[in-house]
Write an enzyme that holds these catalytic residues in place. Structure first.
Site, PDB file in Angstrom:
ATOM      1  N   LYS B  55      45.367  39.148  43.607  1.00  0.00           N
ATOM      2  CA  LYS B  55      44.051  38.680  44.059  1.00  0.00           C
ATOM      3  C   LYS B  55      43.985  38.652  45.582  1.00  0.00           C
ATOM      4  O   LYS B  55      42.981  39.052  46.182  1.00  0.00           O
ATOM      5  CB  LYS B  55      43.749  37.317  43.427  1.00  0.00           C
ATOM      6  CG  LYS B  55      43.506  37.435  41.913  1.00  0.00           C
ATOM      7  CD  LYS B  55      43.546  36.108  41.148  1.00  0.00           C
ATOM      8  CE  LYS B  55      43.464  36.398  39.636  1.00  0.00           C
ATOM      9  NZ  LYS B  55      43.573  35.178  38.799  1.00  0.00           N
ATOM     10  N   GLN B  99      44.947  29.125  40.077  1.00  0.00           N
ATOM     11  CA  GLN B  99      45.557  30.014  39.085  1.00  0.00           C
ATOM     12  C   GLN B  99      45.955  29.227  37.828  1.00  0.00           C
ATOM     13  O   GLN B  99      46.681  28.253  37.899  1.00  0.00           O
ATOM     14  CB  GLN B  99      46.783  30.716  39.688  1.00  0.00           C
ATOM     15  CG  GLN B  99      47.453  31.704  38.737  1.00  0.00           C
ATOM     16  CD  GLN B  99      46.550  32.871  38.352  1.00  0.00           C
ATOM     17  OE1 GLN B  99      45.864  33.451  39.182  1.00  0.00           O
ATOM     18  NE2 GLN B  99      46.534  33.205  37.058  1.00  0.00           N
ATOM     19  N   ASP B 122      35.412  31.839  40.679  1.00  0.00           N
ATOM     20  CA  ASP B 122      36.117  32.304  39.469  1.00  0.00           C
ATOM     21  C   ASP B 122      35.382  31.826  38.202  1.00  0.00           C
ATOM     22  O   ASP B 122      35.724  32.225  37.099  1.00  0.00           O
ATOM     23  CB  ASP B 122      37.555  31.764  39.504  1.00  0.00           C
ATOM     24  CG  ASP B 122      38.515  32.558  38.623  1.00  0.00           C
ATOM     25  OD1 ASP B 122      38.305  33.778  38.449  1.00  0.00           O
ATOM     26  OD2 ASP B 122      39.474  31.955  38.108  1.00  0.00           O
TER      27      ASP B 122
END
Lengths: 281, 281
Positions: B55, B99, B122
């Site tokens: 990412k 994450q 996200d």
């Protein structure tokens, strides 16, 4: 064989007795405090005024108080937001109901979403919906949550069943689908753009009619032995589903009136009592 | 006739070129400011470390910066929440990626939900999910939003189609179903408790496999001419759907690898650039 009648009126009455006892208990323990539901009515729509009155009456029947806020039809979004913030900050208010619809100059979504999560006993905020859908703690939207409580009271099995929800409104179809999914049903959501609607409905073990059009869903679209939930109410005492032919061949159904309708207000006060217990108790 | 290949890798590459130009433009206009994505990695899981690195690399390819936060595996919920609050308050951070998964002593849901709505690039918060589902502005959850962008790029018609989503996870099945519903598809959500799964899938115009089990969904459950979206990825380069026999008789399908996978990271940076433009531009 006659279908089982899912009697929302009877369940609501029985629940009111239980809620009365819980409110009395809370009063006794707390030196006289009761849960308080703030109701906000904006403008002078007579139907909305009637609904708000019915909700206030339900509070009083179980010994709760309601704080009735009435604002003029010229109210701005900013004024309504300020009132909601005031009620959010008021420790004596345990639930907030903003009566839908508000006058058109008001950003209704912004106002709904300003209601504090812990006071959203009508289950109208995006945050509450998102949390509920994700399996996190939140009050459910009153009508679909009332339907879930009614199905549960009659031990209607949902796990592994195919539920078809017809309608996708923010306060009915969408939360209904999420609640049925959480209960491990396989869920299909149909709506105005659905093709072959009858074919989808024919497969349903559980049908929820939430389209807002009188007897739009025909009895012969529904298979024998289905559970039929009609969330509609229209003049003349008809719902969204053609119910009469189903009273023999469905497994169970919600009558109109007396099925889903009474469970909506009942869920509002049920969740208000819960909120009061958490904050007072 | 061969099915149309929904080439996520190619679309991601093309989109990166567009994003690079947008970032360069933003830099030129703002005296050198770039969008910044903060990535948070907790603990030392090697797979998670790899994802975070990928990412960060994607950010750098388009000229964005990433702020890499690494916390020890002993981190508490409170410590992680404090870090997220710090990043929420930092005006130079335009997006926050936490994450998944975090070590088990941490309340992951509370930490996800602490991310500010405008920085939730996200798409993992309950609030963002609720707003998206209700048609309000919010960043979409990266994988299902990536799928929607891929379908749109190939002009796949969704309105009135029957989409069957297999899986109901918070970051895939549930938001996928809500996005397809918003696009006017009729949506069925199947899961581990669904009975007669093959019968549901046989009816689908669009199938989304999101179950996390290699080739769990068999090719012969899928009708000719369906659009097949495989969100799974397993060792050996297979997805959740038995794809090989479908490459001839589907209308379109996402290959594994190179279909859905590249669109997930692409959507993360796409939404980060959008957030940067809103705050810097």
């Amino acid at each position: 064989m006659s279908a089982l009648v899912l009697d929302g009126k009877a369940l609501a009455q029985k629940t009111e007795e239980e809620l009365s006892a819980r409110v009395a208990d809370l009063k006794a323990k707390s030196g006289g405090q009761t849960p308080i539901l703030a109701t906000i009515l904006v403008g002078d729509d007579p139907a909305s005024a009637t609904y708000v009155k019915m909700k206030g009456n339900a509070c009083r029947r179980i010994g709760m108080d309601s704080l009735q806020v009435e604002l003029p039809s010229s109210t701005t979004t900013e004024q309504l937001l300020a009132k909601i913030e005031e009620l959010n900050a008021n420790p004596n208010v345990h639930g907030i109901l903003l009566q839908h619809p508000v006058p058109e100059q008001i950003d209704e979504r912004a106002c709904f979403d300003a209601i504090a999560l812990t006071k959203d006993v009508d289950g109208v905020t995006c945050l509450g919906f998102g949390r509920m859908a994700m399996g996190e703690e939140a009050y459910g939207c009153a009508t679909p949550k009332g339907i879930m409580r009614l199905l549960e009271a009659y031990n209607i099995e949902l796990e592994g069943k195919h539920a078809v929800v017809v309608g996708r409104s923010p306060i009915l179809g969408k939360p209904m689908a999420a609640m049925l999914l959480n209960a491990n049903a396989t869920v299909t959501i149909c709506h105005s753009r659905t093709k072959n609607l009858a074919d989808h409905i024919r497969q349903a073990d559980i049908v929820v009619g939430a389209v807002g059009r009188p007897e739009f869903i025909k009895a012969d679209w529904i298979k024998d032995g289905a559970v039929v939930v009609d969330a509609g109410y229209h003049p003349g005492g008809v719902g969204d589903i053609e119910l009469e032919p189903l009273t023999e061949r469905a497994a169970a159904y919600t009558p109109v009136p007396g099925g889903v309708g009474p469970m909506t207000i009942n869920t509002l006060i049920y969740q208000s009592v819960d909120s009061g217990e958490k904050k007072i108790g």
